[in-house]
Design an enzyme around this catalytic site. Structure first.
Site, PDB file in Angstrom:
ATOM      1  N   LYS A  11       0.833  -1.200   0.000  1.00  0.00           N
ATOM      2  CA  LYS A  11       0.000   0.000   0.000  1.00  0.00           C
ATOM      3  C   LYS A  11       0.878   1.266   0.000  1.00  0.00           C
ATOM      4  CE  LYS A  11      -3.855  -2.313   2.291  1.00  0.00           C
ATOM      5  NZ  LYS A  11      -4.864  -2.226   3.373  1.00  0.00           N
ATOM      6  N   TYR A  51     -12.285  -2.654  -3.606  1.00  0.00           N
ATOM      7  CA  TYR A  51     -12.816  -2.646  -2.246  1.00  0.00           C
ATOM      8  C   TYR A  51     -14.338  -2.568  -2.204  1.00  0.00           C
ATOM      9  CZ  TYR A  51      -8.179  -2.354  -0.102  1.00  0.00           C
ATOM     10  OH  TYR A  51      -6.902  -2.625   0.333  1.00  0.00           O
ATOM     11  N   PHE A  59     -15.267   2.805   7.475  1.00  0.00           N
ATOM     12  CA  PHE A  59     -13.898   3.169   7.116  1.00  0.00           C
ATOM     13  C   PHE A  59     -13.674   3.269   5.603  1.00  0.00           C
ATOM     14  CE2 PHE A  59     -13.999  -1.480   7.822  1.00  0.00           C
ATOM     15  CZ  PHE A  59     -13.548  -1.945   6.581  1.00  0.00           C
ATOM     16  N   ARG A  87      -1.406 -14.352   3.786  1.00  0.00           N
ATOM     17  CA  ARG A  87      -2.142 -13.659   4.858  1.00  0.00           C
ATOM     18  C   ARG A  87      -1.480 -13.887   6.223  1.00  0.00           C
ATOM     19  NH1 ARG A  87      -6.855 -11.298   3.546  1.00  0.00           N
ATOM     20  NH2 ARG A  87      -7.891 -11.732   5.514  1.00  0.00           N
ATOM     21  N   THR A  93      -5.332  -7.938  10.479  1.00  0.00           N
ATOM     22  CA  THR A  93      -5.660  -6.537  10.167  1.00  0.00           C
ATOM     23  C   THR A  93      -5.621  -5.669  11.431  1.00  0.00           C
ATOM     24  OG1 THR A  93      -7.151  -7.373   8.457  1.00  0.00           O
ATOM     25  CG2 THR A  93      -7.380  -5.057   9.040  1.00  0.00           C
ATOM     26  N   ARG A 104       2.748  -6.760   9.302  1.00  0.00           N
ATOM     27  CA  ARG A 104       2.029  -5.754  10.086  1.00  0.00           C
ATOM     28  C   ARG A 104       2.482  -5.745  11.540  1.00  0.00           C
ATOM     29  NH1 ARG A 104      -3.762  -7.422   7.399  1.00  0.00           N
ATOM     30  NH2 ARG A 104      -3.675  -6.058   5.565  1.00  0.00           N
ATOM     31  N   ASN A 114      -1.881  -0.078   6.991  1.00  0.00           N
ATOM     32  CA  ASN A 114      -1.370  -1.378   7.426  1.00  0.00           C
ATOM     33  C   ASN A 114      -0.509  -2.079   6.378  1.00  0.00           C
ATOM     34  OD1 ASN A 114      -3.343  -2.060   5.636  1.00  0.00           O
ATOM     35  ND2 ASN A 114      -4.542  -3.333   7.019  1.00  0.00           N
ATOM     36  N   HIS A 117      -1.954  -5.574   1.415  1.00  0.00           N
ATOM     37  CA  HIS A 117      -3.249  -6.227   1.205  1.00  0.00           C
ATOM     38  C   HIS A 117      -2.976  -7.600   0.615  1.00  0.00           C
ATOM     39  CE1 HIS A 117      -7.353  -6.974  -0.211  1.00  0.00           C
ATOM     40  NE2 HIS A 117      -6.790  -7.395  -1.331  1.00  0.00           N
ATOM     41  N   GLU A 128      -9.577 -10.077  -8.052  1.00  0.00           N
ATOM     42  CA  GLU A 128      -8.660  -8.980  -7.730  1.00  0.00           C
ATOM     43  C   GLU A 128      -7.442  -8.985  -8.663  1.00  0.00           C
ATOM     44  OE1 GLU A 128      -7.753  -9.117  -3.530  1.00  0.00           O
ATOM     45  OE2 GLU A 128      -9.836  -8.803  -2.966  1.00  0.00           O
TER      46      GLU A 128
END
Ligand code: CMP
Length: 142
Positions: A11, A51, A59, A87, A93, A104, A114, A117, A128
């Site tokens: 990100k 998203y 958010f 993940r 998250t 993270r 964070n 993704h 995606e």
């Protein structure tokens, strides 16, 4: 043994903080293969498509603003159980639950900013990946 493809994004905060190499190296060291890679700034349309499932969340607006503000790195990854494993490498998250040793857990205290993704299931990985990569931009490691 399930060979899967998944989408990872570094990100804007990860790119701005100079963590691209650190983040990519974690997937590579695990033995996952990079089969697509590019730096880009997402359009609002692309971010909203990516998203869409969060559209009703409180958010959502903040998330979209954050994701379109500066460049990201999109990474297509392939490997055994790549969806679950990436993940785990990213960490939870919620910053209060992301374990030290995860990306993270090591580098972020914020639930929005964070760093990374990763697609959460095979169906979302497929859609995606198609949002960020054309078929010609993906390569097979074999
Ligand atoms: P990501 O894994 O990209 O999926 C959705 C993103 O929304 C998530 O990472 C965070 O950046 C953001 N997000 C998820 N939950 C929250 C929350 N409770 N508050 C703020 N941002 C969130």
């Amino acid at each position: 043994m399930e060979i899967e493809k998944t989408l990872i994004l570094v990100k804007p905060d990860g790119v701005q903080r100079g963590l691209i190499g650190e983040i990519i190296s974690r997937y590579e060291r695990k033995g996952l293969k990079i089969v697509g890679l590019k730096l880009l700034q997402m359009t609002r349309d692309t971010a909203e498509e990516l998203y869409a499932i969060h559209k009703e969340q409180p958010f959502y607006d903040k998330l979209i603003e954050f994701m379109v503000d500066k460049p990201i790195v999109a990474i297509a990854i392939e490997g055994k159980n790549a969806i679950k494993i990436t993940r785990l490498i990213n960490g939870a998250t919620d910053p209060l639950e992301s374990a030290p040793g995860s990306i993270r857990g090591d580098y972020s205290t914020d639930i929005t900013y964070n760093l990374v993704h990763a697609s959460d299931c095979a169906e979302n990985a497929k859609s995606e990946l198609a949002i960020l990569f054309s078929p010609e931009e993906l390569y097979s490691p074999r």
